[in-house]
Structure formats: structure tokens, C-alpha cells
Design a protein around this motif. Structure first.
Motif, mmCIF file in Angstrom:
data_model
loop_
_atom_site.group_PDB
_atom_site.id
_atom_site.type_symbol
_atom_site.label_atom_id
_atom_site.label_comp_id
_atom_site.label_asym_id
_atom_site.label_seq_id
_atom_site.Cartn_x
_atom_site.Cartn_y
_atom_site.Cartn_z
ATOM 1 N N UNK A 2 -4.383 0.491 -12.273
ATOM 2 C CA UNK A 2 -2.976 0.373 -11.857
ATOM 3 C C UNK A 2 -2.822 1.298 -10.661
ATOM 4 N N UNK A 3 -1.691 1.156 -9.952
ATOM 5 C CA UNK A 3 -1.544 2.038 -8.795
ATOM 6 C C UNK A 3 -0.087 2.324 -8.471
ATOM 7 N N UNK A 26 -5.653 5.612 -8.811
ATOM 8 C CA UNK A 26 -4.306 5.063 -8.959
ATOM 9 C C UNK A 26 -3.325 5.526 -7.883
ATOM 10 N N UNK A 27 -3.731 6.492 -7.051
ATOM 11 C CA UNK A 27 -2.769 7.059 -6.096
ATOM 12 C C UNK A 27 -2.711 6.300 -4.781
ATOM 13 N N UNK A 28 -3.756 5.497 -4.495
ATOM 14 C CA UNK A 28 -3.685 4.621 -3.326
ATOM 15 C C UNK A 28 -2.793 3.453 -3.737
ATOM 16 N N UNK A 29 -1.773 3.184 -2.925
ATOM 17 C CA UNK A 29 -0.783 2.172 -3.303
ATOM 18 C C UNK A 29 -1.273 0.766 -2.962
ATOM 19 N N UNK A 30 -2.408 0.394 -3.554
ATOM 20 C CA UNK A 30 -2.964 -0.939 -3.339
ATOM 21 C C UNK A 30 -3.603 -1.081 -1.971
ATOM 22 N N UNK A 31 -4.106 -2.295 -1.716
ATOM 23 C CA UNK A 31 -4.869 -2.544 -0.481
ATOM 24 C C UNK A 31 -4.004 -2.437 0.768
ATOM 25 N N UNK A 32 -2.674 -2.577 0.617
ATOM 26 C CA UNK A 32 -1.814 -2.536 1.805
ATOM 27 C C UNK A 32 -1.288 -1.128 2.103
ATOM 28 N N UNK A 33 -1.740 -0.138 1.345
ATOM 29 C CA UNK A 33 -1.320 1.249 1.621
ATOM 30 C C UNK A 33 -1.660 1.596 3.073
ATOM 31 N N UNK A 34 -0.654 1.892 3.900
ATOM 32 C CA UNK A 34 -0.934 2.127 5.325
ATOM 33 C C UNK A 34 -1.790 3.358 5.587
#
Ligand SMILES: [Zn+2]
Length: 321
Positions: free
Chosen positions: A90-91, A61-69
Motif C-alpha cells: 500500500x502507499x 509505502x512512503x512513495x506515493x505510487x508510480x506517479x509520485x513526482x
């Protein structure tokens, strides 16, 4: 025996790369909840092979989705098992959203999961064991991705992707698939009955990187005999990522037994503490993390989000620890 020519070719290649293979390092970067800290939901680690192959383990959950830079290029995703804190139901709203104790994980990833969304965005392979690959293949297909990107490495076998050899090992845990990933009438009926989908056993991983480093990623597990007979005796893991949270997995004392008496690696990265493990980047007194660090006989490295650690072939941390 290597022929003189082969030795010469190997030496030439190493000279070209400027660093001998044994001195090359695997870079490990935690993608946790708060920069510079070890927080309750932290599971995600990126392993970068010296050859550039990047492996994301349990995005959670700590990666903020696929667009996490912070992700950058991802070639391979590993998912130890299907629970929401590993697969990612969830994230975080953005990297570092909320606090360490109370992260802002308000963005739902259902019914795909964070792992599937990242695999789709990065065109990455998802390597899992047990009976999890057909689930990932179906999710990739349903979202216009390539189902062949879901690859199997079942107990006792392995696959090599981008120069990283990936095997799965037993994890003594459960692995029910939340019916919300299934959806429709079936998902609804399962939810009402209080049962989860069956995708086989939970797993851990053993990775062999191109510099020779062998790493054991425990996943959520209790103590297993395989940690000695398979992870140590067969694969000879030198770096261990060990889950220490208690309640759901081994706690600090059990995890210390696993690393001290069964796996016996050169170094350990603590994981899955389910607590605020650090304050200001320092281990919090009285924490489970502190208890584990004290009980382990070898160096335990606390995964501070965003801080890259480097490990050589012997499992020794050579930078960033
Ligand atoms: Zn877990």
C-alpha cells in the motif's frame, strides 16, 4: 599498470567533466513520509550515480505510487525482500499525506506492489537476488511490461547496470510472499492455511558506484558473520544504510555493533526505525534513532525526507548532512 596514453585519456575525460572521479559524489535522497522528517515507515532512498543513473532502494509505502513526482527518472529498482513495508503493498495517498506518526497509506498496491508499478511506469530494471526475479518477471509480463527487466544478482555474483555494480549479500530475515500477491484459488487456499509463498532468502545489497564509492544496504537483517567477512573484507563498503528498528531487525545496540565491529564504514545512514525519529528535523530525545546515533563510532546521518546528502568515494558526506 596503466599506459601513459590511458592515463592521458582518463585525465582528459575528467577534465571534460570538470571534476576528478574521486571527488565526484553519489547523491542520496530519502523519499520518506513527511518532508524534512524521519518517520516510522521510511525505507525508500534514491541513489544517483555521478553518471546520472538513478537507483531506488526499497520503495515501501512512503512513495506515493508510480506517479509520485519526487521519483523523477528511475533506472533501477532494488527490493531487499518481499515484506509489504519494502515491496509496497500500500502507499501514501500523496507525498506527505497524513502525519509522521500516522501517515495516510490508504491506497492499495495489490496485487502488483508499489515496486512493480514503478518499474512498469519507468521501464526500470528490477535487480534482486535469491529466487525473487521470477516473481518480478511474472508481474511485469502480466502487466504488459518486459520480463527481461527483472534481473538476477545472486549471492557471490553481481550485475552492472548503468555503470553501477550491484551485488546481493545475506540478510538474516524471513521472506514470505503474502498470498494476496498470488491471488486466485491458490492464493486463497494459502491464506486460509496461513502460509506464505517461497521466494528464497531475504537479501541486502552492496553497490559500487562509478566514482568508486561502495555502499552496503543492510535490508532487514540480524547480525551476520558476512557483514565482516563479505561486506567489509571482500567489498570494503564505506557507506552503510543500517536498519535499526528492533523487533523485526537489529535494534540500535545490535546495529551499532554491526557498524562498529563488523562493517566499519566511514559513515552510516540510519534506516527502518519504525518510530517517529525526528521532530522538526531534529532527532527525538529518547528515540531508537538517538540511541543508535550515540552508540555508533562514526557519523550517523539521519535520512530526512527530501533532503539530498552527497557522499564521495571514501564514504564521507560532503554536502547535505
Ligand atoms: Zn521491514
Amino acid at each position: 599498470m596503466k599506459s601513459p596514453n590511458r592515463l592521458f585519456a582518463t585525465a582528459g575525460l575528467c577534465a571534460a567533466l570538470a571534476v576528478p572521479a574521486f571527488a565526484q559524489t553519489v547523491k542520496v535522497t530519502p523519499l520518506g513520509g513527511i518532508e524534512g522528517e524521519f518517520c516510522p515507515q521510511d525505507r525508500a532512498l534514491v541513489f544517483e550515480d555521478p553518471n546520472g543513473t538513478r537507483v531506488l532502494y526499497d520503495p515501501g509505502r512512503t512513495v506515493a505510487g508510480a506517479s509520485d513526482p519526487r521519483l523523477g527518472k528511475i533506472d533501477i529498482l532494488l527490493v531487499s525482500h518481499m515484506h509489504g513495508d519494502h515491496l509496497g503493498n500500500a502507499h501514501n495517498k500523496a507525498p506527505n499525506a497524513g502525519s509522521c506518526a500516522e501517515p495516510d497509506m490508504s491506497v492499495s498496491a495489490m496485487p502488483n506492489s508499489v515496486a512493480v508499478n514503478i518499474a512498469l511506469a519507468k521501464n526500470a530494471k528490477i535487480v534482486t537476488g535469491s529466487e525473487m526475479p521470477p516473481f518480478f518477471a511474472a508481474k511485469l509480463r502480466a502487466n504488459g511490461g518486459n520480463p527481461a527487466n527483472s534481473m538476477l544478482a545472486r549471492f557471490g555474483g553481481s550485475v552492472t547496470v548503468g555503470g553501477v555494480r550491484i551485488a546481493t549479500v545475506t540478510a538474516m530475515h524471513s521472506n514470505g510472499l503474502d498470498p494476496d500477491y498470488i491471488g486466485g484459488e491458490l492464493g486463497k487456499a494459502m491464506k486460509e492455511a496461513g502460509i506464505a509463498g517461497d521466494v528464497g532468502l531475504a537479501t541486502g545489497y552492496v553497490l559500487r558506484f562509478s566514482n568508486g564509492l561502495v555502499a552496503y544496504l543492510s535490508g532487514d537483517t540480524g547480525v551476520t558473520a558476512d557483514q565482516e567477512k563479505v561486506v567489509r573484507d571482500l567489498y570494503q563498503a564505506k557507506l552503510t544504510v543500517m536498519n535499526i528498528g528492533d523487533g523485526f531487525t537489529t535494534g540500535p545496540a545490535e546495529a551499532a555493533y554491526v557498524v562498529n565491529e563488523l562493517v566499519k564504514p566511514a559513515s552510516v545512514i540510519a534506516s527502518h526505525a519504525n518510530e517517529v525519529g525526528t521532530v522538526g528535523g531534529k532527532v527525538r530525545p529518547g528515540s531508537k534513532t538517538e540511541a543508535f546515533v550515540k552508540a555508533a563510532k562514526m557519523p550517523v546521518h539521519v535520512p530526512l525526507s527530501g533532503r539530498t546528502m552527497e557522499f564521495d568515494a571514501t564514504g564521507k558526506c560532503t554536502a547535505g548532512c
